[in-house]
Design a protein around this motif. Structure first.
Motif, PDB file in Angstrom:
ATOM      1  N   ASN A 108      -1.741   9.133   1.749  1.00 27.51           N
ATOM      2  CA  ASN A 108      -1.746   8.360   0.509  1.00 27.51           C
ATOM      3  C   ASN A 108      -1.708   9.338  -0.661  1.00 27.51           C
ATOM      4  N   TYR A 161       6.370   2.227 -11.143  1.00 21.00           N
ATOM      5  CA  TYR A 161       5.788   2.631  -9.854  1.00 21.00           C
ATOM      6  C   TYR A 161       5.029   1.478  -9.198  1.00 21.00           C
ATOM      7  N   SER A 162       4.426   0.620 -10.014  1.00 23.99           N
ATOM      8  CA  SER A 162       3.729  -0.550  -9.472  1.00 23.99           C
ATOM      9  C   SER A 162       4.710  -1.469  -8.754  1.00 23.99           C
ATOM     10  N   ALA A 220       5.894   0.218  -5.537  1.00 23.86           N
ATOM     11  CA  ALA A 220       4.845   0.118  -4.517  1.00 23.86           C
ATOM     12  C   ALA A 220       4.832  -1.271  -3.894  1.00 23.86           C
ATOM     13  N   GLU A 221       5.042  -2.278  -4.734  1.00 24.59           N
ATOM     14  CA  GLU A 221       5.086  -3.662  -4.244  1.00 24.59           C
ATOM     15  C   GLU A 221       6.254  -3.856  -3.273  1.00 24.59           C
ATOM     16  N   GLN A 231       7.560  -1.583  -1.448  1.00 30.80           N
ATOM     17  CA  GLN A 231       7.300  -0.793  -0.244  1.00 30.80           C
ATOM     18  C   GLN A 231       6.156  -1.359   0.602  1.00 30.80           C
ATOM     19  N   TRP A 274       2.998  -1.145  -0.344  1.00 25.79           N
ATOM     20  CA  TRP A 274       1.833  -0.284  -0.553  1.00 25.79           C
ATOM     21  C   TRP A 274       0.800  -1.014  -1.413  1.00 25.79           C
ATOM     22  N   LEU A 326      -2.062  -0.667  -4.496  1.00 26.71           N
ATOM     23  CA  LEU A 326      -2.290   0.153  -5.684  1.00 26.71           C
ATOM     24  C   LEU A 326      -3.684  -0.129  -6.232  1.00 26.71           C
ATOM     25  N   LEU A 363      -2.131   5.148  -4.495  1.00 28.46           N
ATOM     26  CA  LEU A 363      -1.176   4.366  -3.725  1.00 28.46           C
ATOM     27  C   LEU A 363      -1.470   4.592  -2.248  1.00 28.46           C
ATOM     28  N   VAL A 375       3.293   7.427   2.138  1.00 24.75           N
ATOM     29  CA  VAL A 375       3.489   7.309   0.685  1.00 24.75           C
ATOM     30  C   VAL A 375       3.931   8.644   0.074  1.00 24.75           C
ATOM     31  N   MET A 430       6.841   9.706  -2.713  1.00 22.27           N
ATOM     32  CA  MET A 430       6.370   9.889  -4.085  1.00 22.27           C
ATOM     33  C   MET A 430       6.284  11.351  -4.500  1.00 22.27           C
TER      34      MET A 430
END
Length: 353
Positions: free
Chosen positions: A106, A131-132, A135-136, A138, A140, A142, A162, A167, A171
């Motif tokens: 992570n 990035y939020s 992440a959604e 993917q 992941w 947050l 994340l 990850v 990233m």
């Protein structure tokens, strides 16, 4: 290479057999460990099977060449199969490259508004939203660990974790200075301004990665402060940790519980120390390996976001797309894949050299 692939195939078969044993479900940690190792080599095994099938098909096509009626068809098949063989060999070479030990971890991400005042802070907020969204996409999770909101919006600083599958592998290319070119909302004459925000991505430290002595830490309990903190809690539960030997300071205020804030702050501190340790090791090696895309330095300008032209350019790989609007909605996959592909190409070149 073929010998290594045979060993990996045998190991994969062994792991599959282990997971079929009923007693494995009585030891969750062992089952999790075996499953993780199996998943980590599964792509290699699948590709190796395809490669072996292509070799068999090539032999069969060569046999058909002796048949006059099938010769033309067989020659076409041989050309197609030869291309497939070459592609699979290149893919296997990449899959067999040494993996970054941090790839499965992570991450903790820090975004700061830099040059450009309020507009830089607003852009930092835009990057956080980007990035939020990514992440959604993917799958992941947050979690914000610390935030200081800007007076006109966005953030002068925001830190978040994340968590999910591999990850860091995606990233890790985001560290550096991100430059935005656009007309700020406060600009009355319609002039394009240039501002920057910095991003730092750190792999989450594990217990075995770093040890911290209690005597090296100063703990301060404070009341939440800043525009973001006032609505988070109203008690003296915010925690500030100072690592005395390095003077690294970590602040966490997102939880109502002082204990939980301290736990999160400790995890962030370990991650920052682990990141510092890695950077020191790289400096001792003398120079960055040629295959590394960028050096993760926040002062390095890695990307430009040009709003008037709806253009994004990643300067490290000369990658330009004309759909910045989609990028800002979290559609980063093609960009990340391009960075991964270039990194793999450079690593393969380094490995051969």
């Amino acid at each position: 290479m073929k010998e290594r692939l045979k060993i990996i195939q045998e190991r994969y078969n062994y792991l599959c057999d282990e997971l079929l044993k009923p007693e494995i479900y009585e030891d969750y940690k062992k089952m999790q460990k075996i499953s993780k190792e199996k998943n980590s080599i599964e792509n290699i095994v699948v590709t190796y099977k395809k490669y072996n099938q292509v070799l068999q098909d090539i032999d069969a096509a060569k046999e058909m060449c002796h048949d006059e009626e099938m010769k033309d068809f067989a020659l076409e098949e041989l050309n197609r199969l030869s291309d497939s063989k070459k592609d699979l060999e290149n893919k296997l070479k990449i899959l067999l490259l040494p993996k970054d030990p941090n790839d499965e971890k992570n991450v903790i991400v820090e975004i700061r508004g830099a040059a450009g005042g309020d507009e830089a802070n607003i852009f930092a907020g835009d990057l956080f939203r980007m990035y939020s969204k990514y992440a959604e996409h993917q799958g992941w999770s947050l979690e914000i660990t610390h935030e200081v909101q800007g007076e006109s919006g966005g953030y002068s600083q925001i830190e978040f974790m994340l968590s999910g599958e591999a990850v860091y592998s995606k990233m890790k290319y985001e560290s550096g200075a991100h430059r935005v070119q656009r007309v700020p909302e406060t600009e009355s004459q319609g002039r394009v301004h240039t501002s920057t925000a910095t991003v730092l991505v750190m792999p989450e430290a594990e217990e075995i990665d770093i040890e911290i002595k209690d005597s090296d830490i100063r703990v301060d309990i404070t009341r939440s402060s800043g525009a973001g903190g006032q609505c988070v809690n109203t008690t003296d539960s915010a925690v500030r940790l100072t690592h005395i030997p390095t003077n690294i300071v970590v602040y966490c205020q997102v939880e109502r519980s002082q204990i939980k804030n301290k736990e999160k702050a400790m995890q962030i501190l370990k991650t920052r120390l682990y990141d510092l340790k890695q950077r020191e090791q790289e400096e001792k090696l003398g120079k960055e390996r040629r295959s590394k895309i960028g050096n993760g330095d926040r002062s390095e300008k890695i990307r430009t976001y040009n709003y008037p032209q709806n253009r994004l350019t990643d300067h490290r790989i000369n990658y330009t797309v004309m759909h910045l609007d989609k990028i800002m909605e979290g559609d980063l996959e093609d960009l990340i894949e391009a960075l991964i592909a270039e990194d793999e190409r450079m690593r393969l070149e380094e490995n051969v050299g």
